[in-house]
Scaffold this active site. Structure first.
Site, mmCIF file in Angstrom:
data_model
loop_
_atom_site.group_PDB
_atom_site.id
_atom_site.type_symbol
_atom_site.label_atom_id
_atom_site.label_comp_id
_atom_site.label_asym_id
_atom_site.label_seq_id
_atom_site.Cartn_x
_atom_site.Cartn_y
_atom_site.Cartn_z
ATOM 1 C CB CYS A 1 -7.480 -63.358 -12.726
ATOM 2 S SG CYS A 1 -6.719 -61.935 -13.540
ATOM 3 N N GLY B 1 11.155 -51.422 -14.528
ATOM 4 C CA GLY B 1 10.296 -52.203 -13.652
ATOM 5 C C GLY B 1 11.044 -52.698 -12.446
ATOM 6 C CG HIS B 2 10.999 -54.260 -8.142
ATOM 7 N ND1 HIS B 2 12.216 -53.783 -7.729
ATOM 8 C CD2 HIS B 2 10.571 -55.119 -7.172
ATOM 9 C CE1 HIS B 2 12.507 -54.309 -6.551
ATOM 10 N NE2 HIS B 2 11.535 -55.125 -6.202
ATOM 11 C CG HIS C 1 -17.816 -47.950 -4.007
ATOM 12 N ND1 HIS C 1 -18.665 -48.340 -2.981
ATOM 13 C CD2 HIS C 1 -17.998 -46.609 -4.165
ATOM 14 C CE1 HIS C 1 -19.334 -47.284 -2.550
ATOM 15 N NE2 HIS C 1 -18.956 -46.222 -3.252
ATOM 16 N N GLY C 2 -13.805 -50.711 -4.319
ATOM 17 C CA GLY C 2 -13.011 -51.726 -5.000
ATOM 18 C C GLY C 2 -13.063 -51.605 -6.503
ATOM 19 C CG ASP D 1 -11.238 -55.348 -15.553
ATOM 20 O OD1 ASP D 1 -11.589 -55.243 -14.367
ATOM 21 O OD2 ASP D 1 -10.055 -55.442 -15.894
#
Length: 348
Positions: free
Chosen positions: A28, A157-158, A63-64, A242
């Site tokens: 992240c 998925g991709h 608000h993200g 989170d």
């Protein structure tokens, strides 16, 4: 405990590629900086499309928050749908562990809303002419194993041929629309609980730089936030987020701003992983962490807090814990929300 291996781990012995060396960032910490992201998405509220949508958007771009929530048509009593997507570059060299971490991180967005994941699809970017597909298979296996532990089906998925490896999931789940955890529901006088220790960013950056393996960091990142989410709901919490790429301070500032309150963090009460403070002292600070600190500094009163503590509080986490407005059994209380209109964060 520190494992000082410098090879890639169990996926191929000492000659196996170190996945973190094929990425400009890790986990992240490779997110677009929060200030730049907010500027980019400002005003993107598709009101025209929403007027004709079959369901009611309960949580969107405003608000993200951690995931989108839509009330399903058909009357009261039905669960709402919660949807998210999350993927990133390698945060560890072991492909199986990277898959497990990325899946736990994607599932966390659903848990952060108080929901239950139902189905996920893989998102895989792979340099097919550079890294063998055996490693990609291990990444996918890790993701499937964590999803199975969460009771979440993985259905396809991709994939994309990409110079830089990336992996994650798009996850859909359900949530009780009357029992949402959201980042704009904080109220003054409520304590703040943190369900995982900080320090993942500095340990991951040390791993990327030196090849040292930190089992305590891997164990923390692959741990699901499911139990923390259920405990928060059982305790009556209505506000949570989170803690991932924007660090504790970044995500707390977003929560305070969305809720119209300010916040206090008791720096001495914040838990850290073994080795994290040492890694920070030795300079293993990611660029993402420094950008986080630059972003929150204008909105944070640090008092006499030292620079090392500031950086650790802004440390870019990968698959971090939940920050809950409320007391969660077993999780340390690290601060509280306070009445104020300027959305500041005070560290003391």
């Amino acid at each position: 405990m520190t494992d000082t291996r410098t090879d890639a781990g169990p996926a191929g012995g000492p000659e196996a590629p170190r996945l973190t060396q094929y990425a400009h960032g890790g986990g992240c910490a490779c997110k677009i900086p929060p200030g730049e992201l907010e500027e980019m998405v400002a005003g993107l509220v598709p009101q025209g499309a929403l007027a004709h949508a079959p369901g009611e958007l309960l949580v969107g771009l405003d608000h993200g928050d951690d995931a989108a929530v839509v009330r399903l048509p058909g009357g009261p009593g039905l669960p709402a749908a919660v949807a998210t997507a999350d993927f990133f570059t390698p945060v560890v060299d072991d492909p199986y562990d990277w898959g497990r971490i990325a899946a736990a991180n994607a599932l966390s967005d659903v848990y952060a809303m108080g929901g239950t994941p139902l189905v996920a699809v893989n998102l895989l970017c792979w340099p097919r002419d550079v890294l063998p597909f055996d490693l990609a298979r291990e990444v996918l296996r890790g993701g499937m194993d964590v999803a199975a532990r969460a009771g979440c089906a993985v259905a396809g998925g991709h994939s994309v041929d990409d110079p830089e490896p990336k992996y994650g999931m798009a996850v859909t789940g359900t949530v009780d629309p009357e029992r949402l955890l959201r980042n704009d529901a904080g109220r003054p006088g409520v304590p703040l609980s943190l369900t995982k220790p900080l320090g993942l960013g500095v340990l991951n950056n040390r791993h990327k730089t030196t090849g040292e393996v930190f089992p305590q960091a891997v164990e923390t990142m692959v741990a699901l936030n499911r139990d923390a989410s259920r405990a928060a709901l059982a305790a009556g919490a209505v506000c949570a987020t989170d803690v991932t790429g924007f660090g504790l301070l970044g995500h707390l500032y977003k929560l305070a701003r969305a809720s119209g309150v300010s916040a206090v963090i008791e720096a001495a009460a914040v838990p850290y992983l073994d080795g994290a403070q040492e890694a920070a002292r030795e300079g293993y600070i990611s660029g993402g962490t420094r950008r986080n600190l630059d972003w929150v500094a204008p909105y944070t009163d640090f008092g006499d807090t030292d620079e090392l503590t500031r950086l650790l509080l802004a440390d870019a986490q990968t698959s971090g814990g939940l920050l809950v407005a409320g007391e969660v059994p077993g999780a340390p209380v690290v601060g509280e929300l306070v009445a104020a209109g300027d959305y500041t964060v005070v560290v003391r």
